[in-house]
Design a protein around this motif. Structure first.
Motif, PDB file in Angstrom:
ATOM      1  N   LEU A  74       0.830  -1.202   0.000  1.00 53.81           N
ATOM      2  CA  LEU A  74       0.000   0.000   0.000  1.00 53.81           C
ATOM      3  C   LEU A  74       0.868   1.257   0.000  1.00 53.81           C
ATOM      4  O   LEU A  74       0.627   2.193  -0.769  1.00 53.81           O
ATOM      5  N   PHE A  75       1.893   1.286   0.846  1.00 55.07           N
ATOM      6  CA  PHE A  75       2.789   2.432   0.906  1.00 55.07           C
ATOM      7  C   PHE A  75       3.462   2.685  -0.436  1.00 55.07           C
ATOM      8  O   PHE A  75       3.503   3.820  -0.930  1.00 55.07           O
ATOM      9  N   LEU A  76       3.971   1.633  -1.064  1.00 58.32           N
ATOM     10  CA  LEU A  76       4.674   1.794  -2.342  1.00 58.32           C
ATOM     11  C   LEU A  76       3.724   2.171  -3.476  1.00 58.32           C
ATOM     12  O   LEU A  76       4.123   2.855  -4.417  1.00 58.32           O
ATOM     13  N   ALA A  77       2.488   1.728  -3.389  1.00 60.69           N
ATOM     14  CA  ALA A  77       1.501   2.058  -4.422  1.00 60.69           C
ATOM     15  C   ALA A  77       1.004   3.494  -4.297  1.00 60.69           C
ATOM     16  O   ALA A  77       0.548   4.091  -5.279  1.00 60.69           O
ATOM     17  N   SER A  78       1.105   4.043  -3.109  1.00 55.70           N
ATOM     18  CA  SER A  78       0.534   5.357  -2.841  1.00 55.70           C
ATOM     19  C   SER A  78       1.532   6.476  -3.107  1.00 55.70           C
ATOM     20  O   SER A  78       2.735   6.247  -3.262  1.00 55.70           O
ATOM     21  N   ASP A  79       1.035   7.710  -3.084  1.00 51.55           N
ATOM     22  CA  ASP A  79       1.896   8.870  -3.271  1.00 51.55           C
ATOM     23  C   ASP A  79       2.766   9.155  -2.047  1.00 51.55           C
ATOM     24  O   ASP A  79       3.656  10.003  -2.103  1.00 51.55           O
ATOM     25  N   GLU A  80       2.528   8.450  -0.938  1.00 50.06           N
ATOM     26  CA  GLU A  80       3.375   8.609   0.252  1.00 50.06           C
ATOM     27  C   GLU A  80       4.817   8.184  -0.036  1.00 50.06           C
ATOM     28  O   GLU A  80       5.738   8.598   0.664  1.00 50.06           O
ATOM     29  N   SER A  81       4.996   7.354  -1.055  1.00 50.89           N
ATOM     30  CA  SER A  81       6.346   6.877  -1.408  1.00 50.89           C
ATOM     31  C   SER A  81       6.838   7.521  -2.695  1.00 50.89           C
ATOM     32  O   SER A  81       7.573   6.913  -3.468  1.00 50.89           O
ATOM     33  N   SER A  82       6.468   8.776  -2.911  1.00 54.65           N
ATOM     34  CA  SER A  82       6.664   9.429  -4.207  1.00 54.65           C
ATOM     35  C   SER A  82       8.114   9.584  -4.640  1.00 54.65           C
ATOM     36  O   SER A  82       8.383   9.818  -5.812  1.00 54.65           O
ATOM     37  N   TYR A  83       9.081   9.455  -3.705  1.00 53.41           N
ATOM     38  CA  TYR A  83      10.496   9.615  -4.069  1.00 53.41           C
ATOM     39  C   TYR A  83      11.253   8.290  -3.935  1.00 53.41           C
ATOM     40  O   TYR A  83      12.481   8.262  -3.865  1.00 53.41           O
ATOM     41  N   ILE A  84      10.514   7.191  -3.932  1.00 54.55           N
ATOM     42  CA  ILE A  84      11.125   5.864  -3.779  1.00 54.55           C
ATOM     43  C   ILE A  84      10.919   5.081  -5.058  1.00 54.55           C
ATOM     44  O   ILE A  84       9.784   4.808  -5.464  1.00 54.55           O
ATOM     45  N   THR A  85      12.019   4.706  -5.695  1.00 51.56           N
ATOM     46  CA  THR A  85      11.929   3.886  -6.904  1.00 51.56           C
ATOM     47  C   THR A  85      13.224   3.110  -7.089  1.00 51.56           C
ATOM     48  O   THR A  85      14.289   3.496  -6.573  1.00 51.56           O
TER      49      THR A  85
END
Length: 245
Positions: free
Chosen positions: A221-232
């Motif tokens: 959920l965290f990775l799918a959401s915009d909360e993780s916007s700088y993680i790739t």
């Protein structure tokens, strides 16, 4: 997850079903796919209007194109893909592993993730945003003598590598790609391979228990959401410290 449109493969049971419940609870619209029509139909009925289902063989690109087209028609451009479908395959040493079994494990665990990314990226480009979550494994970070097989390890290492390559390719399109590496999770597949207590694996788990599927879903959920916007382009371990040794 409001306004997010997701596809989740292998959603009929275990982690896939858990991911679907969490994403829909947080506001996403989700297409559930699996080879088990009964399981995904019942789950979609449970989850309501923001869920739809379709039977899919994830190793076939024409079926991927159909799933994306149907999802766009129902909900709009795809902005989340959870490449969750996978199998453990036979437990066999390398010299005893049949080529057919090796190729089947790689087709479902690895090649399907390539096909999924290939199919959804144009939709994400049209939307101007996207998050792809490839479900790998602790076995995508290290081999573990005796369990699982070389085929499973090969497919899960490949998932991690494809994740990094795709993240570099599509970052400029605002598409993020990450891999998730669960350890021993209390799912039907794990119970079938060991037992309800995790078998011999329990001795390797520093927290002393199997994880529940919903604990993995929190990370997805965290990775799918915009909360993780700088993680790739990253691998995310959820293994109770097993890879720390």
């Amino acid at each position: 997850m409001d306004d997010k449109v997701a596809i989740i493969t292998g959603a009929g049971r275990g982690m896939g079903a858990s991911h679907a419940r969490r994403l829909i609870k947080e506001g996403a619209k989700v297409t559930l796919t699996d080879v088990n029509e009964t399981a995904i139909r019942e789950l979609a009925e449970e989850l309501g209007d923001n869920a739809r289902y379709t039977v899919q063989d994830v190793t076939k690109f024409d079926q991927w194109k159909r799933v994306v087209a149907e999802t766009e028609a129902a909900f709009g451009s795809v902005t989340v893909l959870v490449n969750n479908a996978g199998i453990l395959g036979p437990i066999a040493r390398t010299a005893d592993l049949d080529e057919e079994d090796y190729l089947r494990v790689c087709a479902i665990n690895q090649h399907s993730q390539f096909l999924g990314m290939k199919a959804v990226i144009p939709s994400m480009q049209r939307a101007g945003i996207g998050s792809i979550v490839n479900i790998s494994s602790l076995a995508g970070l290290r081999a573990n003598y005796g369990f699982p097989s070389l085929a499973y390890v090969a497919s899960k290492f490949a998932s991690r590598g494809m994740t990094k390559a795709a993240a570099q390719e599509y970052g400029r399109d605002n598409i993020r790609v990450n891999s998730v590496h669960p350890g021993f999770i209390n799912t039907p597949m794990m119970v079938e391979a060991t037992d309800e207590g995790g078998g011999d694996a329990l001795a390797q788990i520093f927290l002393g228990r199997l994880a529940e599927a919903d604990e993995v879903s929190s990370l997805v959920l965290f990775l799918a959401s915009d909360e993780s916007s700088y993680i790739t382009g990253a691998e995310h371990k959820i293994d109770a410290g097993m890879s720390a040794s």
